[in-house]
Design a protein around this motif. Structure first.
Motif, PDB file in Angstrom:
ATOM      1  N   GLN A   1     134.978  67.981 -12.132  1.00 51.65           N
ATOM      2  CA  GLN A   1     134.375  67.195 -11.068  1.00 51.65           C
ATOM      3  C   GLN A   1     134.084  68.072  -9.856  1.00 51.65           C
ATOM      4  O   GLN A   1     133.096  67.919  -9.198  1.00 51.65           O
ATOM      5  CB  GLN A   1     135.311  66.034 -10.685  1.00 51.65           C
TER       6      GLN A   1
ATOM      7  N   ASN B   1     124.594  60.669  -8.539  1.00 54.50           N
ATOM      8  CA  ASN B   1     123.755  60.423  -9.714  1.00 54.50           C
ATOM      9  C   ASN B   1     122.333  60.041  -9.319  1.00 54.50           C
ATOM     10  O   ASN B   1     121.374  60.415  -9.992  1.00 54.50           O
ATOM     11  CB  ASN B   1     124.380  59.340 -10.587  1.00 54.50           C
TER      12      ASN B   1
ATOM     13  N   SER C   1     118.962  61.894 -10.548  1.00 54.84           N
ATOM     14  CA  SER C   1     117.913  61.128 -11.225  1.00 54.84           C
ATOM     15  C   SER C   1     116.562  61.377 -10.573  1.00 54.84           C
ATOM     16  O   SER C   1     115.558  61.599 -11.255  1.00 54.84           O
ATOM     17  CB  SER C   1     118.244  59.629 -11.190  1.00 54.84           C
TER      18      SER C   1
ATOM     19  N   ALA D   1     124.138  70.477 -21.182  1.00 55.07           N
ATOM     20  CA  ALA D   1     125.070  69.378 -21.424  1.00 55.07           C
ATOM     21  C   ALA D   1     126.381  69.906 -22.006  1.00 55.07           C
ATOM     22  O   ALA D   1     127.457  69.376 -21.731  1.00 55.07           O
ATOM     23  CB  ALA D   1     124.445  68.357 -22.370  1.00 55.07           C
TER      24      ALA D   1
ATOM     25  N   ASP E   1     128.816  63.953 -12.252  1.00 53.20           N
ATOM     26  CA  ASP E   1     128.976  63.838 -13.705  1.00 53.20           C
ATOM     27  C   ASP E   1     127.893  64.688 -14.371  1.00 53.20           C
ATOM     28  O   ASP E   1     126.850  64.178 -14.781  1.00 53.20           O
ATOM     29  CB  ASP E   1     128.847  62.369 -14.130  1.00 53.20           C
TER      30      ASP E   1
ATOM     31  N   ARG F   1     127.348  66.281 -17.258  1.00 55.64           N
ATOM     32  CA  ARG F   1     126.847  66.050 -18.622  1.00 55.64           C
ATOM     33  C   ARG F   1     125.980  64.795 -18.697  1.00 55.64           C
ATOM     34  O   ARG F   1     124.954  64.777 -19.370  1.00 55.64           O
ATOM     35  CB  ARG F   1     128.019  65.962 -19.602  1.00 55.64           C
ATOM     36  N   ARG F   2     126.412  63.759 -18.011  1.00 51.04           N
ATOM     37  CA  ARG F   2     125.632  62.522 -18.019  1.00 51.04           C
ATOM     38  C   ARG F   2     124.273  62.744 -17.364  1.00 51.04           C
ATOM     39  O   ARG F   2     123.239  62.268 -17.858  1.00 51.04           O
ATOM     40  CB  ARG F   2     126.397  61.423 -17.278  1.00 51.04           C
ATOM     41  N   ALA F   3     124.260  63.489 -16.244  1.00 53.99           N
ATOM     42  CA  ALA F   3     123.008  63.744 -15.535  1.00 53.99           C
ATOM     43  C   ALA F   3     122.045  64.553 -16.388  1.00 53.99           C
ATOM     44  O   ALA F   3     120.846  64.240 -16.467  1.00 53.99           O
ATOM     45  CB  ALA F   3     123.299  64.481 -14.227  1.00 53.99           C
TER      46      ALA F   3
ATOM     47  N   THR G   1     122.032  64.913 -19.695  1.00 48.81           N
ATOM     48  CA  THR G   1     121.622  64.138 -20.869  1.00 48.81           C
ATOM     49  C   THR G   1     120.532  63.138 -20.503  1.00 48.81           C
ATOM     50  O   THR G   1     119.525  63.002 -21.210  1.00 48.81           O
ATOM     51  CB  THR G   1     122.832  63.390 -21.463  1.00 48.81           C
ATOM     52  N   LYS G   2     120.714  62.455 -19.383  1.00 43.29           N
ATOM     53  CA  LYS G   2     119.732  61.465 -18.948  1.00 43.29           C
ATOM     54  C   LYS G   2     118.394  62.126 -18.615  1.00 43.29           C
ATOM     55  O   LYS G   2     117.328  61.629 -19.002  1.00 43.29           O
ATOM     56  CB  LYS G   2     120.272  60.715 -17.728  1.00 43.29           C
TER      57      LYS G   2
ATOM     58  N   ASN H   1     116.613  63.328 -21.863  1.00 42.87           N
ATOM     59  CA  ASN H   1     116.079  62.242 -22.680  1.00 42.87           C
ATOM     60  C   ASN H   1     114.864  61.578 -22.047  1.00 42.87           C
ATOM     61  O   ASN H   1     114.072  60.934 -22.747  1.00 42.87           O
ATOM     62  CB  ASN H   1     117.165  61.197 -22.943  1.00 42.87           C
TER      63      ASN H   1
ATOM     64  N   ARG I   1     130.942  69.200 -27.743  1.00 43.35           N
ATOM     65  CA  ARG I   1     130.087  69.243 -26.557  1.00 43.35           C
ATOM     66  C   ARG I   1     128.592  69.237 -26.902  1.00 43.35           C
ATOM     67  O   ARG I   1     127.756  69.198 -26.002  1.00 43.35           O
ATOM     68  CB  ARG I   1     130.394  70.493 -25.735  1.00 43.35           C
TER      69      ARG I   1
END
Length: 471
Positions: free
Chosen positions: A18, A30, A34, A84, A245, A247-249, A251-252, A255, A412
């Motif tokens: 973190q 986030n 984005s 990621a 976050d 990995r979430r950022a 990945t989003k 995609n 991962r």
């Protein structure tokens, strides 16, 4: 060469924390990530340079944008796979360091830093021209100084300040493009009340010499003219290392890159070439978006577009300074730049890296005013093809990193490149083809030669350093 040089004693990054282990602070929310991901693919070049591409390729420019868009989607998928698995402030430079060797991380890191420093000068000058047109009493050089100082202060304050500015800059770009597509789309299909343009419609795609009025080869010419307007989509993977976050950022963002390219680039250019004949003089004289807005009776279209272009310029400046400083910081952490570059302030920002980057940016701005056709043109040419070099390195790095991640931390691998390794090799072939095709274009030839020269010089320094370290 082995994936990791034996003599390398640098501490390994600690992914997924973190609070980043390298001294940076996780200050990006986030919503910041984005919007950075969405706005990162919308550069000022889309608004300013699309008119010349349309004139060169006609409606076939849509194929040019589609081809380059596919390249960006594939490269971002590869980069997303690596980011990621291991979010890092140096992104592809750190991954190349590990997968290909320290020489690769050093070389591509410094070339990428050089690219963005030159971009700072280009964008500062572009923004200053617009502002001088509004307030002629302030000279252009003073406006360039003002915007550079303002955004330097923003980046020095905290990473959250950068994120907040970029959130609003990118938001304005996104809203502007979305509104343009909506209003223009209504006009194209005759649904816009009060529109007096009766010539708009899909027929414009074929009615003026066909869909490819200059032949299929013009599509490749268009590729050369639009490819550099896509640079910047990879910024989100550098910024992810300072997010809540990572990995979430990542990945989003990975995609969503397909719809971002499809909507913002293909969607807006489709509106332009269906609202107006591709050979309309207004497209090249006034700019494609201004001409399109004028054609459907939008008042003060030129000034509206100037505001949007200025926002895009400031966004590019803001992100360019952030990106250059984080790459310099990453190089400092790895021992490939002065140790001072790796220091962070109490706010968790690499102040020395930011100031060093902006100083070279100021020097480049000075060159732009004093020697625009000699020294600064050389800098432009020397950095012109770096974007394609970066994409190539990302491809070759991903070929090696997939195996490394599978051996060490297979859990991962949450983002995967499609049809690996075949699509990766196909992307390498496509990028190589673009570089070779640039040699057939006089302007492109200069960029390739000068960029290769810059790359060879940096690579030579990297190899000498590595050999000295080995001794």
């Amino acid at each position: 060469m082995s994936p990791q040089p034996a003599a390398d004693t640098r501490p390994a990054a600690v992914p997924g924390q973190q609070a980043p282990a390298d001294g940076l602070k996780a200050g990006l929310k986030n919503r910041h990530l984005s919007m950075i991901a969405i706005g990162g693919v919308i550069g000022a070049g889309l608004f300013v340079g699309s008119g010349s591409g349309i004139a060169a390729a006609g409606p076939g420019i849509l194929l040019s944008y589609a081809l380059v868009g596919a390249l960006v989607v594939f490269v971002m998928r590869m980069l997303g796979e690596m980011a990621a698995a291991n979010p890092a402030s140096g992104s592809f430079s750190e991954y190349a360091d590990r997968a290909l060797g320290r020489w690769a991380g050093f070389s591509i890191g410094w070339l990428y830093w050089f690219f963005w420093v030159v971009v700072l000068a280009v964008e500062a000058t572009a923004g200053a021209k617009i502002l001088e047109g509004w307030v002629p009493a302030v000279p252009q050089w003073a406006w360039a100084l003002i915007v550079m100082v303002l955004l330097t202060a923003t980046n020095l304050a905290s990473v959250s300040s950068y994120g907040e500015f970029e959130f609003w800059f990118a938001g304005i770009k996104v809203v502007a493009i979305a509104a343009f597509i909506l209003v223009g789309g209504l006009a194209v299909f005759g649904l816009l009340p009060g529109s007096e343009n009766h010539t708009a419609g899909p027929a414009n795609l074929t009615a003026h010499g066909g869909f490819l009025p200059h032949g299929p080869g013009a599509v490749l010419t268009g590729v050369l003219m639009v490819v550099f307007s896509f640079m910047g989509s990879e910024i989100v993977t550098l910024a992810a290392g300072e997010s809540e976050d990572p990995r979430r950022a990542v990945t989003k963002a990975t995609n969503s890159v397909i719809w971002r390219v499809a909507v913002f680039y293909l969607g807006s250019i489709f509106v332009v070439v269906t609202l107006l004949p591709w050979n309309s003089k207004a497209i090249t004289e006034d700019g494609s978006y201004v001409a399109a807005l004028d054609s459907i009776g939008i008042p003060h279209a030129g000034q509206v577009m100037n505001v949007i272009v200025l926002t895009a310029v400031l966004s590019c400046l803001n992100s360019g300074l952030y990106t250059a400083s984080r790459m310099a910081f990453s190089l400092g952490v790895r021992g490939d730049a002065p140790a001072a570059f790796a220091r962070t302030s109490a706010q968790g920002v690499p102040a020395t890296s930011i100031l060093a980057s902006v100083v070279f940016g100021f020097v480049a701005v000075f060159f732009n005013y004093e020697w625009p056709t000699t020294v600064f043109q050389f800098l432009l040419n020397a950095s012109g093809a770096v974007a394609l070099f970066v994409w190539l390195v990302i491809c070759f790095t991903q070929l090696r990193m997939r195996g490394i991640v599978l051996r060490e931390n297979p859990e991962r691998l949450i983002v995967r490149m499609w049809l690996f390794p075949y699509l990766t090799w196909a992307t390498i072939a496509m990028i190589s083809f673009v570089l070779v095709y640039m040699l057939t274009d006089p302007a492109g030839r200069d960029q390739v030669f000068m960029s290769v020269l810059a790359a060879v010089l940096v690579l030579a320094v990297a190899l000498v350093r590595e050999r000295s370290a080995g001794r």
